[in-house]
Design an enzyme around this catalytic site. Sequence first.
Site, PDB file in Angstrom:
ATOM      1  N   ASP A   1       0.711  -1.549   0.075  1.00 52.65           N
ATOM      2  CA  ASP A   1       0.255  -0.191  -0.182  1.00 52.65           C
ATOM      3  C   ASP A   1       0.458   1.089   0.102  1.00 52.65           C
ATOM      4  O   ASP A   1       0.144   2.155  -0.021  1.00 52.65           O
ATOM      5  CB  ASP A   1      -0.871  -0.413   1.228  1.00 52.65           C
ATOM      6  CG  ASP A   1      -0.218   0.285   2.347  1.00 52.65           C
ATOM      7  OD1 ASP A   1       0.917   0.054   1.982  1.00 52.65           O
ATOM      8  OD2 ASP A   1      -1.276   0.415   3.488  1.00 52.65           O
TER       9      ASP A   1
ATOM     10  N   HIS B   1      26.425   9.269 -13.622  1.00 54.01           N
ATOM     11  CA  HIS B   1      25.173   9.118 -12.395  1.00 54.01           C
ATOM     12  C   HIS B   1      25.219   8.329 -11.268  1.00 54.01           C
ATOM     13  O   HIS B   1      24.384   7.814 -11.408  1.00 54.01           O
ATOM     14  CB  HIS B   1      23.959   8.647 -13.434  1.00 54.01           C
ATOM     15  CG  HIS B   1      23.646   9.715 -14.684  1.00 54.01           C
ATOM     16  ND1 HIS B   1      23.129   9.756 -15.844  1.00 54.01           N
ATOM     17  CD2 HIS B   1      23.991  11.601 -14.317  1.00 54.01           C
ATOM     18  CE1 HIS B   1      22.271  11.306 -15.924  1.00 54.01           C
ATOM     19  NE2 HIS B   1      22.982  12.078 -15.108  1.00 54.01           N
TER      20      HIS B   1
ATOM     21  N   ASP C   1      27.618  16.281  -6.426  1.00 51.84           N
ATOM     22  CA  ASP C   1      26.003  17.086  -7.454  1.00 51.84           C
ATOM     23  C   ASP C   1      25.025  16.800  -6.892  1.00 51.84           C
ATOM     24  O   ASP C   1      24.761  15.723  -6.791  1.00 51.84           O
ATOM     25  CB  ASP C   1      26.846  16.177  -8.897  1.00 51.84           C
ATOM     26  CG  ASP C   1      25.596  17.029  -9.913  1.00 51.84           C
ATOM     27  OD1 ASP C   1      24.615  17.731  -9.528  1.00 51.84           O
ATOM     28  OD2 ASP C   1      25.938  16.302 -10.993  1.00 51.84           O
TER      29      ASP C   1
ATOM     30  N   ASP D   1      20.785  22.818  -9.602  1.00 54.48           N
ATOM     31  CA  ASP D   1      21.787  22.055 -10.187  1.00 54.48           C
ATOM     32  C   ASP D   1      23.275  22.886  -9.707  1.00 54.48           C
ATOM     33  O   ASP D   1      23.917  23.354 -10.514  1.00 54.48           O
ATOM     34  CB  ASP D   1      21.511  22.166 -10.877  1.00 54.48           C
ATOM     35  CG  ASP D   1      22.132  20.292 -12.084  1.00 54.48           C
ATOM     36  OD1 ASP D   1      22.704  19.901 -11.401  1.00 54.48           O
ATOM     37  OD2 ASP D   1      21.874  19.991 -12.729  1.00 54.48           O
TER      38      ASP D   1
ATOM     39  N   HIS E   1      30.101  14.196 -22.110  1.00 55.10           N
ATOM     40  CA  HIS E   1      28.598  14.507 -22.315  1.00 55.10           C
ATOM     41  C   HIS E   1      27.926  15.727 -22.248  1.00 55.10           C
ATOM     42  O   HIS E   1      29.023  16.817 -22.312  1.00 55.10           O
ATOM     43  CB  HIS E   1      27.892  14.523 -20.092  1.00 55.10           C
ATOM     44  CG  HIS E   1      28.650  15.794 -19.411  1.00 55.10           C
ATOM     45  ND1 HIS E   1      28.230  16.692 -18.273  1.00 55.10           N
ATOM     46  CD2 HIS E   1      30.309  14.807 -18.292  1.00 55.10           C
ATOM     47  CE1 HIS E   1      29.672  16.917 -18.101  1.00 55.10           C
ATOM     48  NE2 HIS E   1      30.346  16.109 -17.628  1.00 55.10           N
TER      49      HIS E   1
ATOM     50  N   HIS F   1      22.593  22.224 -19.453  1.00 55.46           N
ATOM     51  CA  HIS F   1      20.830  21.378 -19.715  1.00 55.46           C
ATOM     52  C   HIS F   1      20.122  23.313 -19.010  1.00 55.46           C
ATOM     53  O   HIS F   1      20.345  24.083 -18.852  1.00 55.46           O
ATOM     54  CB  HIS F   1      20.653  20.346 -19.282  1.00 55.46           C
ATOM     55  CG  HIS F   1      20.897  20.123 -17.876  1.00 55.46           C
ATOM     56  ND1 HIS F   1      20.090  20.830 -17.177  1.00 55.46           N
ATOM     57  CD2 HIS F   1      21.954  19.606 -17.920  1.00 55.46           C
ATOM     58  CE1 HIS F   1      20.392  20.954 -15.657  1.00 55.46           C
ATOM     59  NE2 HIS F   1      21.965  20.101 -16.059  1.00 55.46           N
TER      60      HIS F   1
ATOM     61  N   HIS G   1      16.236  18.617 -15.739  1.00 56.51           N
ATOM     62  CA  HIS G   1      16.649  18.347 -16.977  1.00 56.51           C
ATOM     63  C   HIS G   1      15.651  19.112 -18.222  1.00 56.51           C
ATOM     64  O   HIS G   1      14.331  18.483 -18.412  1.00 56.51           O
ATOM     65  CB  HIS G   1      16.890  17.211 -18.196  1.00 56.51           C
ATOM     66  CG  HIS G   1      18.388  16.978 -17.080  1.00 56.51           C
ATOM     67  ND1 HIS G   1      19.009  15.221 -17.796  1.00 56.51           N
ATOM     68  CD2 HIS G   1      19.173  17.446 -16.411  1.00 56.51           C
ATOM     69  CE1 HIS G   1      19.671  15.380 -16.734  1.00 56.51           C
ATOM     70  NE2 HIS G   1      20.463  16.850 -16.133  1.00 56.51           N
TER      71      HIS G   1
ATOM     72  N   GLU H   1      28.484  23.588 -16.807  1.00 53.13           N
ATOM     73  CA  GLU H   1      28.484  22.299 -16.022  1.00 53.13           C
ATOM     74  C   GLU H   1      29.783  21.454 -17.434  1.00 53.13           C
ATOM     75  O   GLU H   1      29.881  19.869 -17.391  1.00 53.13           O
ATOM     76  CB  GLU H   1      27.434  21.013 -15.681  1.00 53.13           C
ATOM     77  CG  GLU H   1      27.093  20.934 -16.820  1.00 53.13           C
ATOM     78  CD  GLU H   1      25.239  20.169 -16.397  1.00 53.13           C
ATOM     79  OE1 GLU H   1      25.938  19.022 -15.524  1.00 53.13           O
ATOM     80  OE2 GLU H   1      24.176  20.155 -16.353  1.00 53.13           O
TER      81      GLU H   1
ATOM     82  N   TYR I   1      37.222  13.756 -17.044  1.00 52.35           N
ATOM     83  CA  TYR I   1      37.141  12.960 -16.071  1.00 52.35           C
ATOM     84  C   TYR I   1      38.461  11.491 -16.382  1.00 52.35           C
ATOM     85  O   TYR I   1      38.540  11.087 -17.547  1.00 52.35           O
ATOM     86  CB  TYR I   1      35.977  12.051 -16.415  1.00 52.35           C
ATOM     87  CG  TYR I   1      34.507  12.896 -15.856  1.00 52.35           C
ATOM     88  CD1 TYR I   1      34.371  12.843 -14.647  1.00 52.35           C
ATOM     89  CD2 TYR I   1      34.029  13.458 -17.251  1.00 52.35           C
ATOM     90  CE1 TYR I   1      32.640  13.882 -15.043  1.00 52.35           C
ATOM     91  CE2 TYR I   1      33.043  14.305 -17.114  1.00 52.35           C
ATOM     92  CZ  TYR I   1      32.377  14.854 -15.470  1.00 52.35           C
ATOM     93  OH  TYR I   1      31.574  15.307 -14.984  1.00 52.35           O
TER      94      TYR I   1
ATOM     95  N   ARG J   1      34.030  17.545 -11.775  1.00 49.42           N
ATOM     96  CA  ARG J   1      32.894  18.901 -12.847  1.00 49.42           C
ATOM     97  C   ARG J   1      32.630  19.722 -11.841  1.00 49.42           C
ATOM     98  O   ARG J   1      33.119  19.843 -10.938  1.00 49.42           O
ATOM     99  CB  ARG J   1      32.093  17.698 -12.494  1.00 49.42           C
ATOM    100  CG  ARG J   1      30.486  18.559 -13.421  1.00 49.42           C
ATOM    101  CD  ARG J   1      29.141  17.782 -14.112  1.00 49.42           C
ATOM    102  NE  ARG J   1      28.834  16.943 -12.875  1.00 49.42           N
ATOM    103  CZ  ARG J   1      28.634  15.739 -12.992  1.00 49.42           C
ATOM    104  NH1 ARG J   1      29.692  14.820 -13.355  1.00 49.42           N
ATOM    105  NH2 ARG J   1      28.067  15.157 -11.534  1.00 49.42           N
TER     106      ARG J   1
ATOM    107  N   GLU K   1      29.138  23.462 -12.077  1.00 53.53           N
ATOM    108  CA  GLU K   1      28.123  23.118 -12.318  1.00 53.53           C
ATOM    109  C   GLU K   1      27.696  24.752 -11.589  1.00 53.53           C
ATOM    110  O   GLU K   1      27.749  24.365 -10.606  1.00 53.53           O
ATOM    111  CB  GLU K   1      27.507  22.018 -12.247  1.00 53.53           C
ATOM    112  CG  GLU K   1      25.993  22.142 -12.982  1.00 53.53           C
ATOM    113  CD  GLU K   1      25.303  20.959 -12.628  1.00 53.53           C
ATOM    114  OE1 GLU K   1      25.458  20.018 -12.051  1.00 53.53           O
ATOM    115  OE2 GLU K   1      24.526  21.251 -13.957  1.00 53.53           O
TER     116      GLU K   1
HETATM  117  N1  GLY Z   1      23.081  16.661 -11.652  1.00 57.39           N
HETATM  118  C1  GLY Z   1      22.442  16.403 -13.418  1.00 57.39           C
HETATM  119  C2  GLY Z   1      22.912  16.747 -14.178  1.00 57.39           C
HETATM  120  O1  GLY Z   1      24.054  17.802 -13.431  1.00 57.39           O
HETATM  121  O2  GLY Z   1      22.641  17.356 -15.256  1.00 57.39           O
HETATM  122 MN    MN Z   2      22.961  19.757 -14.660  1.00 52.89          MN
HETATM  123 MN    MN Z   3      24.237  18.431 -11.593  1.00 52.21          MN
END
Ligand code: GLY
Ligand code: MN
Ligand code: MN
Length: 429
Positions: free
Chosen positions: A41, A246, A263, A274, A355, A359, A366, A384, A388, A397, A399
Amino acid sequence: MKYTSPPPSVFQAHREQFILKMQPGCAAVFFSNDLVVTNGDGHYPFIQESNLYYLTGIDQEDTILFLFHDSPRPQFREVLFIRRTNQEIKIWEGEKLTKEQASAISGIETVMYTDEFENFFLTQVYLIQGFYLYFNEHDRNRLFYPTASHRFAYKLQQQFPALKIERAAPILYALRMIKSEEEIEQIKRAISITAQAFERVAKFVKPGVYEYEIEAEIIHEFIRNRSRRPAYEPIVASGANACVLHYIANNKQCKEGDLVLLDFGAEYGNYASDLTRTIPVNGKFTPRQKEVYMAVCRVFEYAKSLLIPGNQLETYTQEVGAFMQEELKQLGLLTEKDIQNASPSSPAYKKYFPHGVSHHLGLVTHDNSLRFTPFAPGMVLTCEPGIYIPEEGIGIRLENDILITENGPQDLMEMIPMHWEAIENLMNT
Ligand code: GLY
Ligand code: MN
Ligand code: MN
Protein backbone atom coordinates in the site's frame (compact mmCIF):
# COMPACT_ATOMS: atom_id res chain seq x y z
CA MET A 1 2.89 23.87 1.95
CA LYS A 2 6.45 24.19 3.17
CA TYR A 3 7.19 26.78 0.51
CA THR A 4 5.79 30.20 -0.34
CA SER A 5 3.74 30.25 -3.56
CA PRO A 6 4.14 32.98 -6.15
CA PRO A 7 1.06 35.21 -6.51
CA PRO A 8 -1.86 34.02 -8.72
CA SER A 9 -0.94 36.63 -11.35
CA VAL A 10 2.04 34.41 -12.27
CA PHE A 11 -0.17 31.45 -13.14
CA GLN A 12 -2.78 33.69 -14.77
CA ALA A 13 -0.08 35.08 -17.05
CA HIS A 14 1.07 31.56 -17.95
CA ARG A 15 -2.48 30.60 -18.94
CA GLU A 16 -2.95 33.77 -20.98
CA GLN A 17 0.29 33.16 -22.86
CA PHE A 18 -0.67 29.54 -23.53
CA ILE A 19 -4.18 30.43 -24.75
CA LEU A 20 -2.73 32.94 -27.21
CA LYS A 21 -0.94 30.10 -28.99
CA MET A 22 -3.94 27.75 -29.22
CA GLN A 23 -5.93 27.34 -32.39
CA PRO A 24 -9.41 28.85 -32.26
CA GLY A 25 -12.21 26.51 -31.18
CA CYS A 26 -9.89 24.20 -29.30
CA ALA A 27 -9.74 23.37 -25.60
CA ALA A 28 -6.88 22.14 -23.43
CA VAL A 29 -7.02 19.69 -20.55
CA PHE A 30 -4.18 19.13 -18.07
CA PHE A 31 -4.03 16.46 -15.41
CA SER A 32 -2.05 16.10 -12.20
CA ASN A 33 0.42 13.26 -11.93
CA ASP A 34 -0.87 9.93 -10.65
CA LEU A 35 0.03 8.58 -7.27
CA VAL A 36 2.11 5.56 -8.27
CA VAL A 37 2.29 2.39 -6.21
CA THR A 38 5.71 1.25 -5.01
CA ASN A 39 4.77 -2.00 -3.26
CA GLY A 40 1.86 -3.09 -1.11
CA ASP A 41 0.00 0.00 0.00
CA GLY A 42 3.02 2.28 -0.44
CA HIS A 43 3.37 4.90 -3.14
CA TYR A 44 6.07 7.20 -4.50
CA PRO A 45 6.03 10.70 -3.05
CA PHE A 46 3.58 12.86 -4.96
CA ILE A 47 5.27 15.29 -7.33
CA GLN A 48 3.00 17.58 -9.30
CA GLU A 49 2.95 17.43 -13.09
CA SER A 50 5.08 20.41 -14.13
CA ASN A 51 2.71 21.94 -16.67
CA LEU A 52 -0.32 21.69 -14.42
CA TYR A 53 1.72 23.45 -11.75
CA TYR A 54 2.99 26.03 -14.24
CA LEU A 55 -0.56 26.89 -15.28
CA THR A 56 -2.33 26.74 -11.90
CA GLY A 57 0.07 26.69 -8.92
CA ILE A 58 -1.97 23.79 -7.53
CA ASP A 59 0.26 21.24 -5.82
CA GLN A 60 -2.31 18.57 -5.00
CA GLU A 61 -3.22 15.19 -6.47
CA ASP A 62 -6.45 14.60 -8.44
CA THR A 63 -6.44 18.01 -10.09
CA ILE A 64 -7.60 18.84 -13.61
CA LEU A 65 -7.39 22.11 -15.53
CA PHE A 66 -9.82 22.77 -18.39
CA LEU A 67 -9.16 25.74 -20.71
CA PHE A 68 -11.60 26.68 -23.47
CA HIS A 69 -11.16 30.32 -24.32
CA ASP A 70 -13.89 30.32 -26.99
CA SER A 71 -16.54 28.87 -24.70
CA PRO A 72 -19.85 30.68 -25.18
CA ARG A 73 -20.16 30.61 -21.39
CA PRO A 74 -17.49 32.91 -19.91
CA GLN A 75 -17.54 31.04 -16.57
CA PHE A 76 -16.36 27.90 -18.36
CA ARG A 77 -13.34 29.46 -20.12
CA GLU A 78 -11.12 28.32 -17.27
CA VAL A 79 -12.28 25.59 -14.91
CA LEU A 80 -10.23 23.99 -12.19
CA PHE A 81 -11.22 20.61 -10.76
CA ILE A 82 -9.90 19.65 -7.32
CA ARG A 83 -10.21 16.62 -5.09
CA ARG A 84 -13.44 16.50 -3.08
CA THR A 85 -12.50 15.90 0.50
CA ASN A 86 -14.44 14.16 3.31
CA GLN A 87 -14.17 13.28 6.96
CA GLU A 88 -12.12 10.14 6.33
CA ILE A 89 -9.55 11.95 4.16
CA LYS A 90 -9.41 14.66 6.81
CA ILE A 91 -8.64 12.09 9.52
CA TRP A 92 -6.00 10.20 7.55
CA GLU A 93 -4.36 12.84 5.33
CA GLY A 94 -5.45 16.15 6.85
CA GLU A 95 -6.76 19.25 5.15
CA LYS A 96 -7.11 19.39 1.38
CA LEU A 97 -7.54 22.61 -0.58
CA THR A 98 -10.96 24.21 -0.38
CA LYS A 99 -12.44 25.69 -3.55
CA GLU A 100 -11.71 29.16 -2.18
CA GLN A 101 -8.08 28.31 -1.49
CA ALA A 102 -7.63 26.72 -4.91
CA SER A 103 -9.14 29.81 -6.50
CA ALA A 104 -6.88 32.12 -4.49
CA ILE A 105 -3.73 30.19 -5.50
CA SER A 106 -4.56 29.84 -9.18
CA GLY A 107 -6.65 32.92 -9.91
CA ILE A 108 -9.28 30.66 -11.50
CA GLU A 109 -12.82 31.64 -10.55
CA THR A 110 -14.70 28.47 -11.46
CA VAL A 111 -13.64 25.57 -9.27
CA MET A 112 -15.45 22.22 -9.26
CA TYR A 113 -14.68 18.77 -7.90
CA THR A 114 -12.79 16.22 -9.94
CA ASP A 115 -15.65 13.74 -9.71
CA GLU A 116 -17.72 16.31 -11.67
CA PHE A 117 -15.28 16.48 -14.58
CA GLU A 118 -16.79 13.65 -16.63
CA ASN A 119 -20.27 15.18 -16.73
CA PHE A 120 -18.93 18.66 -17.28
CA PHE A 121 -16.81 17.43 -20.17
CA LEU A 122 -19.84 15.83 -21.86
CA THR A 123 -21.66 19.15 -21.77
CA GLN A 124 -18.72 20.93 -23.45
CA VAL A 125 -17.27 18.46 -25.90
CA TYR A 126 -19.81 19.19 -28.64
CA LEU A 127 -18.59 22.79 -28.79
CA ILE A 128 -14.92 21.88 -29.17
CA GLN A 129 -12.88 21.27 -32.33
CA GLY A 130 -9.91 19.64 -30.73
CA PHE A 131 -7.99 19.15 -27.51
CA TYR A 132 -4.50 20.24 -26.59
CA LEU A 133 -3.04 17.56 -24.36
CA TYR A 134 0.36 17.18 -22.78
CA PHE A 135 2.37 14.01 -23.11
CA ASN A 136 5.79 13.97 -21.50
CA GLU A 137 8.06 14.77 -24.45
CA HIS A 138 11.78 14.91 -23.70
CA ASP A 139 14.52 13.98 -26.13
CA ARG A 140 16.50 12.28 -23.35
CA ASN A 141 13.62 10.24 -21.95
CA ARG A 142 13.48 6.54 -22.78
CA LEU A 143 10.78 5.47 -20.33
CA PHE A 144 7.08 5.25 -21.11
CA TYR A 145 4.56 5.68 -18.37
CA PRO A 146 0.91 6.01 -19.39
CA THR A 147 -0.43 9.12 -17.64
CA ALA A 148 -3.93 10.47 -17.05
CA SER A 149 -3.46 12.39 -20.33
CA HIS A 150 -2.88 9.15 -22.21
CA ARG A 151 -6.00 7.63 -20.67
CA PHE A 152 -8.01 10.71 -21.58
CA ALA A 153 -6.68 10.73 -25.17
CA TYR A 154 -7.52 7.06 -25.56
CA LYS A 155 -11.06 7.65 -24.36
CA LEU A 156 -11.46 10.67 -26.64
CA GLN A 157 -10.34 8.67 -29.63
CA GLN A 158 -12.74 5.85 -28.81
CA GLN A 159 -15.74 8.03 -28.12
CA PHE A 160 -15.11 11.07 -30.35
CA PRO A 161 -12.79 9.90 -33.13
CA ALA A 162 -13.40 13.01 -35.23
CA LEU A 163 -11.86 15.29 -32.60
CA LYS A 164 -8.28 16.41 -33.15
CA ILE A 165 -5.62 15.98 -30.52
CA GLU A 166 -3.01 18.73 -30.53
CA ARG A 167 0.40 18.75 -28.85
CA ALA A 168 0.55 21.15 -25.93
CA ALA A 169 4.24 20.41 -25.39
CA PRO A 170 5.85 22.69 -28.01
CA ILE A 171 3.79 25.68 -26.83
CA LEU A 172 4.53 25.01 -23.18
CA TYR A 173 8.22 24.40 -23.71
CA ALA A 174 8.61 27.67 -25.61
CA LEU A 175 6.95 29.46 -22.70
CA ARG A 176 8.65 27.53 -19.90
CA MET A 177 12.13 28.18 -21.29
CA ILE A 178 11.71 31.89 -20.51
CA LYS A 179 11.47 32.35 -16.76
CA SER A 180 9.54 35.22 -15.21
CA GLU A 181 10.99 37.23 -12.34
CA GLU A 182 8.90 35.24 -9.87
CA GLU A 183 10.14 31.95 -11.27
CA ILE A 184 13.73 33.17 -11.05
CA GLU A 185 13.03 34.07 -7.41
CA GLN A 186 11.97 30.47 -6.72
CA ILE A 187 15.09 29.14 -8.46
CA LYS A 188 17.22 31.54 -6.40
CA ARG A 189 15.64 30.23 -3.20
CA ALA A 190 16.42 26.67 -4.27
CA ILE A 191 19.99 27.79 -5.00
CA SER A 192 20.37 29.49 -1.66
CA ILE A 193 19.39 26.24 0.13
CA THR A 194 21.85 24.33 -2.05
CA ALA A 195 24.56 26.88 -1.18
CA GLN A 196 23.96 26.34 2.54
CA ALA A 197 24.21 22.60 2.06
CA PHE A 198 27.50 22.98 0.20
CA GLU A 199 28.97 25.09 2.97
CA ARG A 200 27.88 22.45 5.48
CA VAL A 201 29.45 19.54 3.61
CA ALA A 202 32.65 21.39 2.75
CA LYS A 203 33.27 21.58 6.48
CA PHE A 204 32.11 18.02 7.08
CA VAL A 205 34.20 16.17 4.51
CA LYS A 206 37.40 14.55 5.81
CA PRO A 207 39.27 11.30 5.24
CA GLY A 208 37.25 8.32 6.47
CA VAL A 209 33.71 9.68 6.06
CA TYR A 210 31.36 7.64 3.93
CA GLU A 211 29.70 9.09 0.87
CA TYR A 212 26.26 8.41 2.39
CA GLU A 213 27.18 10.43 5.46
CA ILE A 214 27.82 13.40 3.18
CA GLU A 215 24.52 12.73 1.43
CA ALA A 216 22.76 12.76 4.82
CA GLU A 217 24.26 16.18 5.62
CA ILE A 218 22.98 17.51 2.31
CA ILE A 219 19.44 16.20 2.81
CA HIS A 220 19.39 17.47 6.40
CA GLU A 221 20.22 20.99 5.26
CA PHE A 222 17.62 20.83 2.46
CA ILE A 223 14.71 19.76 4.64
CA ARG A 224 15.44 22.20 7.46
CA ASN A 225 15.32 25.02 4.89
CA ARG A 226 11.92 24.14 3.42
CA SER A 227 13.03 22.18 0.42
CA ARG A 228 10.83 19.10 0.22
CA ARG A 229 13.38 16.95 -1.52
CA PRO A 230 16.49 16.98 -3.70
CA ALA A 231 15.68 18.04 -7.26
CA TYR A 232 17.44 14.80 -8.34
CA GLU A 233 19.27 12.03 -6.57
CA PRO A 234 22.48 13.47 -5.10
CA ILE A 235 25.76 12.22 -6.54
CA VAL A 236 28.47 11.86 -3.89
CA ALA A 237 31.34 10.23 -5.74
CA SER A 238 34.81 9.92 -4.27
CA GLY A 239 37.93 8.97 -6.24
CA ALA A 240 37.27 7.06 -9.46
CA ASN A 241 33.54 6.84 -8.67
CA ALA A 242 33.35 10.39 -10.01
CA CYS A 243 33.98 8.96 -13.49
CA VAL A 244 30.58 7.23 -13.33
CA LEU A 245 28.47 10.16 -14.46
CA HIS A 246 25.25 9.21 -12.68
CA TYR A 247 26.86 7.49 -9.68
CA ILE A 248 24.22 7.41 -6.94
CA ALA A 249 25.31 4.35 -4.93
CA ASN A 250 27.05 6.77 -2.52
CA ASN A 251 28.32 3.85 -0.42
CA LYS A 252 32.13 4.15 -0.41
CA GLN A 253 34.51 5.60 2.14
CA CYS A 254 36.27 8.84 1.19
CA LYS A 255 40.01 8.25 1.14
CA GLU A 256 42.91 10.54 2.02
CA GLY A 257 44.33 12.04 -1.18
CA ASP A 258 41.14 11.54 -3.23
CA LEU A 259 38.72 14.11 -4.53
CA VAL A 260 34.99 13.85 -3.94
CA LEU A 261 32.54 15.06 -6.58
CA LEU A 262 29.30 16.47 -5.16
CA ASP A 263 26.43 17.00 -7.59
CA PHE A 264 23.26 17.99 -5.77
CA GLY A 265 20.50 20.57 -5.77
CA ALA A 266 17.50 21.39 -3.64
CA GLU A 267 14.03 21.86 -5.06
CA TYR A 268 12.04 24.79 -3.76
CA GLY A 269 8.36 25.18 -4.59
CA ASN A 270 8.84 22.71 -7.49
CA TYR A 271 11.76 24.63 -8.98
CA ALA A 272 15.15 22.92 -9.23
CA SER A 273 18.71 23.97 -8.59
CA ASP A 274 21.70 21.98 -9.83
CA LEU A 275 25.20 22.37 -8.43
CA THR A 276 28.44 20.44 -8.78
CA ARG A 277 31.63 20.99 -6.83
CA THR A 278 34.63 18.71 -6.60
CA ILE A 279 36.65 19.04 -3.42
CA PRO A 280 39.71 17.36 -1.93
CA VAL A 281 38.79 14.88 0.83
CA ASN A 282 41.64 16.14 3.05
CA GLY A 283 41.11 19.82 2.26
CA LYS A 284 44.12 20.25 -0.03
CA PHE A 285 44.42 19.59 -3.79
CA THR A 286 47.46 17.67 -5.03
CA PRO A 287 49.42 19.40 -7.84
CA ARG A 288 47.90 17.10 -10.48
CA GLN A 289 44.37 17.51 -9.11
CA LYS A 290 44.86 21.28 -9.11
CA GLU A 291 46.12 21.22 -12.67
CA VAL A 292 43.04 19.34 -13.91
CA TYR A 293 40.76 21.42 -11.68
CA MET A 294 42.06 24.68 -13.12
CA ALA A 295 41.55 23.36 -16.64
CA VAL A 296 37.88 22.61 -15.80
CA CYS A 297 37.59 26.12 -14.31
CA ARG A 298 38.86 27.69 -17.53
CA VAL A 299 36.42 25.66 -19.63
CA PHE A 300 33.64 26.69 -17.23
CA GLU A 301 34.50 30.39 -17.60
CA TYR A 302 34.72 30.08 -21.38
CA ALA A 303 31.41 28.20 -21.63
CA LYS A 304 29.69 30.67 -19.31
CA SER A 305 30.81 33.58 -21.49
CA LEU A 306 28.94 31.99 -24.41
CA LEU A 307 25.63 31.80 -22.56
CA ILE A 308 24.33 34.92 -24.25
CA PRO A 309 21.27 35.71 -26.37
CA GLY A 310 21.48 34.40 -29.94
CA ASN A 311 23.82 31.47 -29.33
CA GLN A 312 22.39 28.02 -29.84
CA LEU A 313 22.84 24.89 -27.73
CA GLU A 314 24.33 22.59 -30.39
CA THR A 315 26.91 25.03 -31.78
CA TYR A 316 27.71 26.22 -28.25
CA THR A 317 28.40 22.63 -27.24
CA GLN A 318 30.75 22.22 -30.22
CA GLU A 319 32.61 25.44 -29.40
CA VAL A 320 33.07 24.45 -25.78
CA GLY A 321 34.21 20.99 -26.93
CA ALA A 322 36.90 22.55 -29.11
CA PHE A 323 38.12 24.66 -26.18
CA MET A 324 38.09 21.59 -23.92
CA GLN A 325 40.13 19.69 -26.51
CA GLU A 326 42.96 22.22 -26.21
CA GLU A 327 42.90 21.91 -22.41
CA LEU A 328 43.05 18.12 -22.66
CA LYS A 329 46.06 18.48 -24.93
CA GLN A 330 47.80 20.72 -22.38
CA LEU A 331 47.08 18.13 -19.68
CA GLY A 332 48.81 15.49 -21.79
CA LEU A 333 45.61 13.50 -22.20
CA LEU A 334 45.14 14.01 -25.94
CA THR A 335 47.61 14.45 -28.80
CA GLU A 336 47.13 16.46 -31.98
CA LYS A 337 46.98 13.09 -33.76
CA ASP A 338 44.09 11.91 -31.53
CA ILE A 339 42.23 15.08 -32.46
CA GLN A 340 42.92 14.75 -36.19
CA ASN A 341 41.98 11.07 -36.26
CA ALA A 342 38.63 11.54 -34.53
CA SER A 343 35.45 11.77 -36.57
CA PRO A 344 33.34 14.93 -36.35
CA SER A 345 30.46 12.89 -34.88
CA SER A 346 32.70 11.57 -32.12
CA PRO A 347 35.34 14.22 -31.36
CA ALA A 348 38.42 13.26 -29.35
CA TYR A 349 37.45 15.28 -26.26
CA LYS A 350 34.51 12.90 -25.68
CA LYS A 351 36.92 10.37 -24.20
CA TYR A 352 37.45 12.60 -21.16
CA PHE A 353 34.32 14.77 -21.34
CA PRO A 354 31.52 12.49 -22.50
CA HIS A 355 28.47 14.61 -21.58
CA GLY A 356 26.84 17.87 -22.64
CA VAL A 357 27.83 21.28 -21.28
CA SER A 358 24.44 22.73 -20.43
CA HIS A 359 20.77 21.97 -20.01
CA HIS A 360 17.79 24.14 -19.22
CA LEU A 361 16.76 24.27 -15.57
CA GLY A 362 13.33 25.05 -14.12
CA LEU A 363 10.44 22.93 -12.96
CA VAL A 364 12.50 19.93 -14.01
CA THR A 365 16.25 19.58 -13.46
CA HIS A 366 16.81 18.72 -17.12
CA ASP A 367 14.01 21.11 -17.96
CA ASN A 368 11.74 20.46 -20.91
CA SER A 369 12.82 22.78 -23.70
CA LEU A 370 13.14 23.26 -27.45
CA ARG A 371 16.69 22.25 -28.31
CA PHE A 372 17.03 24.41 -31.43
CA THR A 373 15.64 27.66 -30.04
CA PRO A 374 18.49 30.20 -29.66
CA PHE A 375 19.40 31.38 -26.16
CA ALA A 376 17.28 34.32 -25.02
CA PRO A 377 17.00 36.54 -21.94
CA GLY A 378 15.12 34.79 -19.13
CA MET A 379 16.48 31.33 -19.89
CA VAL A 380 18.28 29.52 -17.08
CA LEU A 381 20.85 26.93 -18.09
CA THR A 382 23.45 25.00 -16.19
CA CYS A 383 27.10 25.25 -17.16
CA GLU A 384 28.84 22.01 -16.26
CA PRO A 385 32.07 20.99 -17.92
CA GLY A 386 34.02 18.08 -16.48
CA ILE A 387 37.16 16.03 -17.03
CA TYR A 388 37.12 12.35 -16.09
CA ILE A 389 40.33 10.31 -15.99
CA PRO A 390 39.49 6.84 -14.61
CA GLU A 391 43.10 5.66 -14.91
CA GLU A 392 44.17 8.44 -12.51
CA GLY A 393 41.13 8.06 -10.22
CA ILE A 394 40.19 11.69 -10.99
CA GLY A 395 36.78 12.98 -12.00
CA ILE A 396 36.17 16.72 -11.79
CA ARG A 397 33.00 18.55 -12.73
CA LEU A 398 32.00 22.10 -11.87
CA GLU A 399 28.42 23.23 -12.35
CA ASN A 400 26.60 26.52 -11.80
CA ASP A 401 23.16 27.74 -12.84
CA ILE A 402 23.27 30.72 -15.19
CA LEU A 403 20.57 33.22 -16.11
CA ILE A 404 20.81 34.59 -19.63
CA THR A 405 20.23 38.34 -19.72
CA GLU A 406 20.47 41.07 -22.34
CA ASN A 407 23.67 42.15 -20.60
CA GLY A 408 25.29 38.74 -20.65
CA PRO A 409 25.36 35.71 -18.38
CA GLN A 410 24.33 36.19 -14.75
CA ASP A 411 25.79 33.47 -12.58
CA LEU A 412 23.13 32.64 -10.00
CA MET A 413 25.66 30.53 -8.07
CA GLU A 414 28.59 32.91 -8.08
CA MET A 415 28.44 33.16 -4.26
CA ILE A 416 29.28 29.46 -3.93
CA PRO A 417 33.08 29.04 -3.77
CA MET A 418 34.61 27.51 -6.89
CA HIS A 419 38.21 28.70 -7.19
CA TRP A 420 40.58 26.05 -5.71
CA GLU A 421 41.91 28.48 -3.14
CA ALA A 422 38.41 29.46 -1.99
CA ILE A 423 37.56 25.75 -1.63
CA GLU A 424 40.68 25.08 0.45
CA ASN A 425 39.97 28.14 2.62
CA LEU A 426 36.39 27.08 3.21
CA MET A 427 37.43 23.54 4.16
CA ASN A 428 40.20 24.62 6.50
CA THR A 429 38.60 27.47 8.47
N1 GLY B 1 22.78 16.24 -11.81
C1 GLY B 1 22.42 16.08 -13.14
C2 GLY B 1 23.05 17.07 -13.99
O1 GLY B 1 23.95 17.75 -13.57
O2 GLY B 1 22.67 17.25 -15.11
MN1 MN C 1 23.11 19.59 -14.56
MN1 MN D 1 24.19 18.42 -11.63
